[in-house]
Design an enzyme around this catalytic site. Sequence first.
Site, PDB file in Angstrom:
ATOM      1  N   ASN A  11       0.827  -1.211   0.000  1.00  0.00           N
ATOM      2  CA  ASN A  11       0.000   0.000   0.000  1.00  0.00           C
ATOM      3  C   ASN A  11       0.865   1.267   0.000  1.00  0.00           C
ATOM      4  O   ASN A  11       0.746   2.117   0.869  1.00  0.00           O
ATOM      5  CB  ASN A  11      -0.967  -0.014   1.186  1.00  0.00           C
ATOM      6  CG  ASN A  11      -2.026   1.060   1.085  1.00  0.00           C
ATOM      7  OD1 ASN A  11      -2.224   1.646   0.030  1.00  0.00           O
ATOM      8  ND2 ASN A  11      -2.697   1.340   2.193  1.00  0.00           N
ATOM      9  N   TYR A 107      -1.308  -8.824  -8.513  1.00  0.00           N
ATOM     10  CA  TYR A 107      -2.218  -7.999  -7.728  1.00  0.00           C
ATOM     11  C   TYR A 107      -3.563  -8.017  -8.453  1.00  0.00           C
ATOM     12  O   TYR A 107      -3.797  -7.269  -9.400  1.00  0.00           O
ATOM     13  CB  TYR A 107      -1.673  -6.574  -7.596  1.00  0.00           C
ATOM     14  CG  TYR A 107      -2.589  -5.621  -6.863  1.00  0.00           C
ATOM     15  CD1 TYR A 107      -3.254  -6.015  -5.710  1.00  0.00           C
ATOM     16  CD2 TYR A 107      -2.777  -4.317  -7.315  1.00  0.00           C
ATOM     17  CE1 TYR A 107      -4.097  -5.151  -5.038  1.00  0.00           C
ATOM     18  CE2 TYR A 107      -3.617  -3.436  -6.653  1.00  0.00           C
ATOM     19  CZ  TYR A 107      -4.270  -3.857  -5.509  1.00  0.00           C
ATOM     20  OH  TYR A 107      -5.108  -2.996  -4.841  1.00  0.00           O
ATOM     21  N   ASP A 150      -1.416 -10.519  -3.730  1.00  0.00           N
ATOM     22  CA  ASP A 150      -2.716 -10.155  -3.193  1.00  0.00           C
ATOM     23  C   ASP A 150      -3.738 -10.546  -4.249  1.00  0.00           C
ATOM     24  O   ASP A 150      -3.940  -9.823  -5.225  1.00  0.00           O
ATOM     25  CB  ASP A 150      -2.751  -8.652  -2.903  1.00  0.00           C
ATOM     26  CG  ASP A 150      -4.102  -8.192  -2.388  1.00  0.00           C
ATOM     27  OD1 ASP A 150      -4.989  -9.054  -2.209  1.00  0.00           O
ATOM     28  OD2 ASP A 150      -4.279  -6.974  -2.179  1.00  0.00           O
ATOM     29  N   ASN A 152      -6.865 -10.935  -3.567  1.00  0.00           N
ATOM     30  CA  ASN A 152      -8.097 -10.235  -3.198  1.00  0.00           C
ATOM     31  C   ASN A 152      -9.311 -11.139  -3.061  1.00  0.00           C
ATOM     32  O   ASN A 152     -10.450 -10.693  -3.240  1.00  0.00           O
ATOM     33  CB  ASN A 152      -8.377  -9.086  -4.179  1.00  0.00           C
ATOM     34  CG  ASN A 152      -7.920  -7.740  -3.620  1.00  0.00           C
ATOM     35  OD1 ASN A 152      -8.192  -7.421  -2.472  1.00  0.00           O
ATOM     36  ND2 ASN A 152      -7.208  -6.978  -4.427  1.00  0.00           N
ATOM     37  N   HIS A 253      -2.290  -4.990   5.148  1.00  0.00           N
ATOM     38  CA  HIS A 253      -1.947  -6.393   4.919  1.00  0.00           C
ATOM     39  C   HIS A 253      -0.717  -6.770   5.750  1.00  0.00           C
ATOM     40  O   HIS A 253       0.122  -5.913   6.051  1.00  0.00           O
ATOM     41  CB  HIS A 253      -1.609  -6.651   3.450  1.00  0.00           C
ATOM     42  CG  HIS A 253      -2.759  -6.479   2.514  1.00  0.00           C
ATOM     43  ND1 HIS A 253      -3.391  -7.545   1.903  1.00  0.00           N
ATOM     44  CD2 HIS A 253      -3.391  -5.355   2.061  1.00  0.00           C
ATOM     45  CE1 HIS A 253      -4.350  -7.091   1.108  1.00  0.00           C
ATOM     46  NE2 HIS A 253      -4.374  -5.771   1.188  1.00  0.00           N
TER      47      HIS A 253
END
Length: 262
Positions: A11, A107, A150, A152, A253
């Site tokens: 992030n 991602y 990630d 998600n 995360h």
Amino acid sequence: MPFTLATWNINSVRLRAPIVAKLMKEEAPDILCLQECKSPVEKIPTEMFANLGYTHMIARGQKGYNGVAIFSKQPIEEVGVHDFAKLGHARHIAGRLENGVTIHNFYVPAGGDVPDREVNEKFGQKLDYLTEMRDWCRDEAPSKSILVGDLNIAPREDDVWSHKQLLKVVSHTPIEVEHLNDVMEAGGWADVTRADIPEGQLYSWWSYRARDWDAADKGRRLDHIWASPDIANAAHSSRILRPARGWEKPSDHAPVFASFDL
């Protein structure tokens, strides 16, 4: 050549460079895969990381959004990128180590807030992205490969704090889980983390919205490490570094680790 790998949605790699450096110093994985770097490649603080032994980097950057990078103590050669669903986003990069292992760093789109592609374009993009990942796995039949990132999606009931309450929440809806399982099946991928930690609640993400994320513990396991079937048995020592979620100016995360005897 045994090595330890970590994957972490950071992030913003520039905003959180101090905790990336902390991880490199204290945990010292041989390879660190980052997602949501939110930075053009040329602005990633590579000198700081090189001084800590991570002298090799491959990356795809994007100003303010997305972005993936692999930092390595070992030589790594970029071997491709995929723009699934033709979004034009920096969401994938692949690198090959000298031992022939290919690492795919992903991602996957988050998918917005409403799990309905008719009213939420982002959710449709997420499903399309996963469908193209599935087709790629089916066509390429990955071998000697590790897929991290990630993704998600928290696929299992014990990958979320409440299966019942999150069934209609993006990241745990049945259609997302089905799409992710299709990707896994198409490539024959093994979920390394759950092979090592088969039972119990397991999370890698906790929302910033919680006043006390640790006490509330409303987490989800969105970050994954998979291995192709030919090397899955070489994986071990999986763990999630939960304390990193509480570091200064943290990502939402936590890093996920696995070691490979290859």
